[in-house]
Design an enzyme around this catalytic site. Structure first.
Site, PDB file in Angstrom:
ATOM      1  N   ASP A 187       0.876  -1.183   0.000  1.00 24.33           N
ATOM      2  CA  ASP A 187       0.000   0.000   0.000  1.00 24.33           C
ATOM      3  C   ASP A 187       0.904   1.220   0.000  1.00 24.33           C
ATOM      4  O   ASP A 187       2.116   1.114   0.215  1.00 24.33           O
ATOM      5  CB  ASP A 187      -0.890  -0.006   1.266  1.00 24.33           C
ATOM      6  CG  ASP A 187      -1.779   1.228   1.357  1.00 24.33           C
ATOM      7  OD1 ASP A 187      -2.283   1.674   0.302  1.00 24.33           O
ATOM      8  OD2 ASP A 187      -1.963   1.769   2.466  1.00 24.33           O
ATOM      9  N   SER A 188       0.297   2.385  -0.182  1.00 27.49           N
ATOM     10  CA  SER A 188       1.074   3.614  -0.109  1.00 27.49           C
ATOM     11  C   SER A 188       1.485   3.938   1.332  1.00 27.49           C
ATOM     12  O   SER A 188       2.345   4.778   1.546  1.00 27.49           O
ATOM     13  CB  SER A 188       0.235   4.777  -0.647  1.00 27.49           C
ATOM     14  OG  SER A 188      -0.922   4.908   0.149  1.00 27.49           O
ATOM     15  N   CYS A 197      -4.159  -1.293  -2.099  1.00 26.99           N
ATOM     16  CA  CYS A 197      -4.270   0.148  -2.272  1.00 26.99           C
ATOM     17  C   CYS A 197      -5.175   0.372  -3.472  1.00 26.99           C
ATOM     18  O   CYS A 197      -4.853  -0.060  -4.585  1.00 26.99           O
ATOM     19  CB  CYS A 197      -2.879   0.714  -2.539  1.00 26.99           C
ATOM     20  SG  CYS A 197      -2.864   2.453  -2.993  1.00 26.99           S
ATOM     21  N   GLU A 252      -2.973   8.937   8.245  1.00 17.64           N
ATOM     22  CA  GLU A 252      -1.527   8.727   8.408  1.00 17.64           C
ATOM     23  C   GLU A 252      -0.985   9.540   9.593  1.00 17.64           C
ATOM     24  O   GLU A 252      -0.005   9.169  10.211  1.00 17.64           O
ATOM     25  CB  GLU A 252      -0.764   9.095   7.124  1.00 17.64           C
ATOM     26  CG  GLU A 252      -1.069   8.194   5.922  1.00 17.64           C
ATOM     27  CD  GLU A 252      -0.317   6.846   5.918  1.00 17.64           C
ATOM     28  OE1 GLU A 252       0.742   6.736   6.551  1.00 17.64           O
ATOM     29  OE2 GLU A 252      -0.828   5.902   5.280  1.00 17.64           O
ATOM     30  N   CYS A 299     -10.922   2.956  -0.383  1.00 20.66           N
ATOM     31  CA  CYS A 299      -9.549   3.290  -0.013  1.00 20.66           C
ATOM     32  C   CYS A 299      -9.249   2.491   1.245  1.00 20.66           C
ATOM     33  O   CYS A 299     -10.069   2.476   2.178  1.00 20.66           O
ATOM     34  CB  CYS A 299      -9.417   4.789   0.257  1.00 20.66           C
ATOM     35  SG  CYS A 299      -7.798   5.253   0.911  1.00 20.66           S
TER      36      CYS A 299
HETATM   37  N1  DGL Z   1      -4.793   3.269   0.893  1.00 20.90           N
HETATM   38  C1  DGL Z   1      -4.751   3.759  -0.411  1.00 20.90           C
HETATM   39  C2  DGL Z   1      -5.938   3.496  -1.249  1.00 20.90           C
HETATM   40  O1  DGL Z   1      -6.561   2.496  -0.985  1.00 20.90           O
HETATM   41  C3  DGL Z   1      -3.859   4.847  -0.707  1.00 20.90           C
HETATM   42  C4  DGL Z   1      -4.296   6.197  -0.504  1.00 20.90           C
HETATM   43  C5  DGL Z   1      -3.269   7.178  -0.961  1.00 20.90           C
HETATM   44  O2  DGL Z   1      -2.083   6.927  -0.826  1.00 20.90           O
HETATM   45  O3  DGL Z   1      -3.672   8.218  -1.460  1.00 20.90           O
HETATM   46  O4  DGL Z   1      -6.267   4.220  -2.161  1.00 20.90           O
END
Ligand code: DGL
Length: 262
Positions: A6-7, A69, A148, A180
């Site tokens: 994930d990010s 993600c 975060e 998300c």
């Molecule tokens: N958790 C991520 C998602 O599902 C990433 C959100 C992000 O980094 O903007 O989109």
């Protein structure tokens, strides 16, 4: 190992569900904290990050990848399997399956990052199941940084959520997809704001069940996956907030190692 990326920390909600569903399998997680958020970046940039994350996990011994993600899944799901010869799972398809099974009125709301909403992937996939379903999408770019930062219970977060969810409430949706993987960390606030009659969908458990099913049906893949040993957690940056969110998600201390890029 089962590789999950994930990010940032949001994908840990998926890792937790996979860990519960497949307790004998060893997982390796990568959170790209140094480059989060992905959702406000261009598809080209997100695809290149997704490729690097996959390379990192494969180099560490992953033999199957979960894109935990939505932003990465929405733009890189077609690209990654053409470059890497391992099975890929992603979080969007299970969320769609669950949402279409849950809606009665056919009016479905989706919240996600800008990248996910702009990709139109949820609308496309939901309408592919039933073209009469109506999908109302709302980008919520401020939510990932708030999560975060660990601001899950702040007044400011509640106010921002109200701004994002009000337009969806007015569309009389009966189902809301958390598009998300950071948003399950806000699920109580979201459920409260959107109203308790609305079904809020998180894909983590459906994905974990799909994965288990797939491995049962594909023993040749399953046999390549390591069992036993502690699950591994890497991040491209390590912050106190990330450590505390990880602990919160898993209910135990998580050792987060810094990923050294090759
Ligand atoms: N958790 C991520 C998602 O599902 C990433 C959100 C992000 O980094 O903007 O989109």
């Amino acid at each position: 190992m089962i590789g999950i990326f994930d990010s940032g920390v949001g994908g840990m909600t998926v890792a937790r569900a996979v860990e519960r569903m497949l307790p004998d399998h060893r997982l390796i997680y990568f959170g790209d904290l140094a480059r989060t958020p992905y959702g406000s970046k261009s598809p080209e940039t997100i695809i290149s990050y997704a490729r690097q994350n996959t390379e990192f996990l494969l180099a560490k011994g992953a033999r199957l990848i979960v894109i935990a993600c939505n932003s990465a899944a929405s733009v890189a799901s077609d690209d990654l399997p053409t470059r890497f010869n391992v099975p890929f799972f992603e979080v969007i398809t299970p969320a769609v399956t669950k949402a279409v099974a849950s809606t009665v009125s056919g009016r479905i709301g989706v919240i996600g990052t800008r990248a996910t909403v702009a990709s139109g992937v949820y609308v496309k996939k939901i309408k592919a199941v039933n073209p009469d379903f109506q999908v109302f999408s709302q980008a919520c770019p401020l939510l990932v940084p708030l999560v975060e930062e660990g601001w899950m219970h702040k007044q400011e977060t509640k106010m921002i959520l109200r701004r994002y969810l009000e337009p969806l409430k007015q569309k009389c949706i009966d189902t809301l997809v958390l598009g998300c993987t950071h948003y399950p960390l806000l699920i109580d606030l979201i459920q409260h704001r959107i109203g308790k009659r609305i079904k809020v969908i998180d894909s983590a458990e459906v994905l974990a069940a799909d994965l288990k099913n797939y491995l049962e049906q594909n023993p040749e893949i399953d046999n390549q996956l390591e069992r036993g040993g502690d699950n591994l957690f890497f991040a491209s940056d390590i912050t106190e907030a990330a450590k505390s969110i990880a602990k919160n998600i898993f209910g135990r201390e998580i050792r987060l190692d810094r990923a050294a890029w090759e």
